[in-house]
Scaffold this motif. Structure first.
Motif, PDB file in Angstrom:
ATOM      1  N   HIS A  19       0.844  -1.199   0.000  1.00  0.00           N
ATOM      2  CA  HIS A  19       0.000   0.000   0.000  1.00  0.00           C
ATOM      3  C   HIS A  19       0.881   1.250   0.000  1.00  0.00           C
ATOM      4  O   HIS A  19       2.034   1.220   0.469  1.00  0.00           O
ATOM      5  CB  HIS A  19      -0.939  -0.003   1.223  1.00  0.00           C
ATOM      6  N   TYR A  72       0.991   3.641   1.903  1.00  0.00           N
ATOM      7  CA  TYR A  72       1.400   4.128   3.224  1.00  0.00           C
ATOM      8  C   TYR A  72       2.555   3.324   3.821  1.00  0.00           C
ATOM      9  O   TYR A  72       2.973   3.582   4.954  1.00  0.00           O
ATOM     10  CB  TYR A  72       0.245   4.034   4.227  1.00  0.00           C
ATOM     11  N   ASP A  84      -3.202   2.045  -4.246  1.00  0.00           N
ATOM     12  CA  ASP A  84      -4.279   2.289  -3.276  1.00  0.00           C
ATOM     13  C   ASP A  84      -5.114   1.015  -3.108  1.00  0.00           C
ATOM     14  O   ASP A  84      -4.848  -0.008  -3.766  1.00  0.00           O
ATOM     15  CB  ASP A  84      -5.113   3.521  -3.664  1.00  0.00           C
ATOM     16  N   SER A  85      -6.125   1.070  -2.255  1.00  0.00           N
ATOM     17  CA  SER A  85      -6.884  -0.152  -1.937  1.00  0.00           C
ATOM     18  C   SER A  85      -7.549  -0.751  -3.174  1.00  0.00           C
ATOM     19  O   SER A  85      -7.585  -1.968  -3.328  1.00  0.00           O
ATOM     20  CB  SER A  85      -7.976   0.147  -0.915  1.00  0.00           C
ATOM     21  N   PHE A 129      -7.377  -6.024   6.518  1.00  0.00           N
ATOM     22  CA  PHE A 129      -8.519  -6.125   5.598  1.00  0.00           C
ATOM     23  C   PHE A 129      -8.051  -6.203   4.152  1.00  0.00           C
ATOM     24  O   PHE A 129      -8.741  -6.764   3.290  1.00  0.00           O
ATOM     25  CB  PHE A 129      -9.508  -4.953   5.805  1.00  0.00           C
ATOM     26  N   MET A 130      -6.892  -5.646   3.841  1.00  0.00           N
ATOM     27  CA  MET A 130      -6.371  -5.683   2.466  1.00  0.00           C
ATOM     28  C   MET A 130      -5.930  -7.108   2.118  1.00  0.00           C
ATOM     29  O   MET A 130      -6.197  -7.601   1.022  1.00  0.00           O
ATOM     30  CB  MET A 130      -5.197  -4.714   2.317  1.00  0.00           C
ATOM     31  N   TYR A 169     -17.314   0.370   3.090  1.00  0.00           N
ATOM     32  CA  TYR A 169     -15.964   0.794   2.699  1.00  0.00           C
ATOM     33  C   TYR A 169     -15.096  -0.464   2.754  1.00  0.00           C
ATOM     34  O   TYR A 169     -15.281  -1.321   3.636  1.00  0.00           O
ATOM     35  CB  TYR A 169     -15.510   1.849   3.720  1.00  0.00           C
ATOM     36  N   ASN A 196     -12.374  -0.845   3.915  1.00  0.00           N
ATOM     37  CA  ASN A 196     -11.763  -0.923   5.253  1.00  0.00           C
ATOM     38  C   ASN A 196     -12.764  -1.562   6.215  1.00  0.00           C
ATOM     39  O   ASN A 196     -13.349  -0.899   7.071  1.00  0.00           O
ATOM     40  CB  ASN A 196     -11.394   0.477   5.765  1.00  0.00           C
ATOM     41  N   SER A 255     -12.078   4.569  -1.457  1.00  0.00           N
ATOM     42  CA  SER A 255     -12.145   6.028  -1.552  1.00  0.00           C
ATOM     43  C   SER A 255     -12.059   6.474  -3.021  1.00  0.00           C
ATOM     44  O   SER A 255     -12.409   7.601  -3.343  1.00  0.00           O
ATOM     45  CB  SER A 255     -11.015   6.662  -0.734  1.00  0.00           C
ATOM     46  N   HIS A 302      -6.262   9.976  10.147  1.00  0.00           N
ATOM     47  CA  HIS A 302      -6.701  11.145   9.365  1.00  0.00           C
ATOM     48  C   HIS A 302      -7.341  12.229  10.223  1.00  0.00           C
ATOM     49  O   HIS A 302      -7.289  13.411   9.856  1.00  0.00           O
ATOM     50  CB  HIS A 302      -7.639  10.710   8.234  1.00  0.00           C
ATOM     51  N   HIS A 324      -7.334  13.379   1.617  1.00  0.00           N
ATOM     52  CA  HIS A 324      -8.044  12.098   1.507  1.00  0.00           C
ATOM     53  C   HIS A 324      -9.459  12.270   2.073  1.00  0.00           C
ATOM     54  O   HIS A 324      -9.643  13.017   3.047  1.00  0.00           O
ATOM     55  CB  HIS A 324      -7.267  11.041   2.316  1.00  0.00           C
ATOM     56  N   GLU A 330     -11.072  10.549   4.016  1.00  0.00           N
ATOM     57  CA  GLU A 330     -11.219  10.141   5.413  1.00  0.00           C
ATOM     58  C   GLU A 330     -10.994  11.318   6.367  1.00  0.00           C
ATOM     59  O   GLU A 330     -11.170  11.180   7.583  1.00  0.00           O
ATOM     60  CB  GLU A 330     -10.221   9.028   5.758  1.00  0.00           C
ATOM     61  N   SER A 386      -8.339   9.625  -3.480  1.00  0.00           N
ATOM     62  CA  SER A 386      -7.745   8.418  -2.891  1.00  0.00           C
ATOM     63  C   SER A 386      -6.225   8.559  -2.988  1.00  0.00           C
ATOM     64  O   SER A 386      -5.717   9.452  -3.699  1.00  0.00           O
ATOM     65  CB  SER A 386      -8.179   7.187  -3.685  1.00  0.00           C
ATOM     66  N   THR A 387      -5.496   7.656  -2.349  1.00  0.00           N
ATOM     67  CA  THR A 387      -4.029   7.784  -2.419  1.00  0.00           C
ATOM     68  C   THR A 387      -3.528   7.570  -3.850  1.00  0.00           C
ATOM     69  O   THR A 387      -2.601   8.246  -4.293  1.00  0.00           O
ATOM     70  CB  THR A 387      -3.327   6.816  -1.447  1.00  0.00           C
TER      71      THR A 387
END
Ligand code: 13P
Ligand code: SF4
Length: 306
Positions: free
Chosen positions: A26, A28, A42-43, A65-66, A114, A116, A131, A176, A199, A201, A215-216
């Motif tokens: 990811h 991050y 991103d997700s 969750f990913m 979501y 997440n 997102s 966030h 973002h 969030e 989104s990222t």
């Protein structure tokens, strides 16, 4: 440190080949983790990538969750999450039981979750979103009343873009919410030419001050546009590594140095190597839940990016 990272990287890349593994990370993740990944995103991009990956093993450098989403989409692959404590606190703000109770109070409501969220929560939902596509997913639904879970701030942002009644679950991202409106206003004074990108969030007061809400993955694409020379970045600071790497010569300013997701940072070169050596810990979603959760994720993947 550099030498140690070099040594670990070499070992990981060799073992990755032997195991037939792909490394997904990811935006991050720590810089050195992003640098050894086959794909960083991103997700939404990570789930699209997991769905079409070739190897028999996925090393997921992200949060639980990913990795679960990868397991939902690729039940025949081994999905490794190098640290099982890497969970998303927002995803933990809702349980399948709590959701069932709320649905009982709102008969006939459509549930949009979501990404997440846990596999069990996805199994109880109608469609998933990230997102990157939340607005498009919700616009695509016939339903006029939506229960949006678990992020109240993403849900609130979407509610300003669509013409539907949105009932929001009170979850939030602890990282966030550290970004405050005063961070944006003082950085705008310091960097008057900079674009402010946040973002969804983030809190509505922060979103109200932004030029773009993305989104990222959307932020990475936006940063590469020629007119963007300086960018104030309102999200988790791990993304700064990728932005600087892909856009040398441009300036990226974190909206807040406090916007760190400690769970994302649990993945390290050390535990990636250990995980590939031991082929552990593995994330596997029980089949009964997986089948129901997959329908929710597949509906989103058919819709794609917003
Ligand atoms: P993205 O899908 O935009 O990468 O966001 C994931 C996430 O966890 C944000 O906190
Ligand atoms: Fe969860 Fe927030 Fe961390 Fe994203 S940044 S994984 S939403 S806690």
């Amino acid at each position: 440190m550099e030498d140690r990272n070099g040594e670990l990287t070499e070992k990981i890349l060799n073992l990755k080949k032997t195991r037939g593994a792909v490394i997904l990370a990811h935006n991050y993740q720590l810089g050195e983790v992003q640098d050894i990944a086959d794909f960083v995103g991103d997700s939404l991009e990570l789930s699209q990538n997991a769905a079409k990956t070739d190897g028999g093993v996925i090393v997921f450098c992200g949060v639980h969750f990913m990795a679960e989403t990868a397991s939902i989409l690729c039940p025949d692959k081994i999905v490794l999450l190098p640290d099982m404590h890497a969970g998303c606190p927002m995803a933990d703000m809702i349980t399948a039981e709590g959701l069932r109770e709320r649905k009982g109070e709102l008969p006939g409501v459509s549930v949009v979750c979501y990404i997440n969220s846990s596999a069990e929560v996805k199994a109880e939902s109608d469609v998933c979103c990230t997102s990157a596509n939340a607005v498009k997913v919700i616009e695509s639904l016939d339903a006029e009343e939506i229960l949006f879970i678990p992020d109240q701030y993403l849900g609130h942002y979407v509610s300003t873009k669509v013409n539907k009644k949105m009932i929001l679950w009170p979850g939030f991202c602890p990282t966030h919410i550290r970004i405050q409106p005063q961070h944006i206003t003082s950085l705008r004074q310091e960097y008057p030419q900079a674009k402010v990108v946040v973002h969804p969030e983030c809190r509505p007061e922060v979103i109200a001050l932004a030029d773009e809400v993305l989104s990222t993955g959307g932020m990475c694409r936006y940063a590469s546009r020629s007119e963007v020379k300086e960018m104030i970045v309102g999200t988790e600071i791990g993304i700064i590594h990728r932005l600087r790497k892909e856009n040398p010569g441009k300036k990226f300013i974190p909206a807040s140095e406090q916007a760190v997701c400690p769970r994302m940072k649990l993945i390290t070169l050390e535990n990636i190597l250990w995980s590939l050596q031991e082929m552990s810990p593995q994330v596997k979603v029980p089949e009964e839940i997986r089948i129901r959760a997959k329908e929710t994720v597949d509906r989103m993947l058919m819709i794609g990016r917003g």
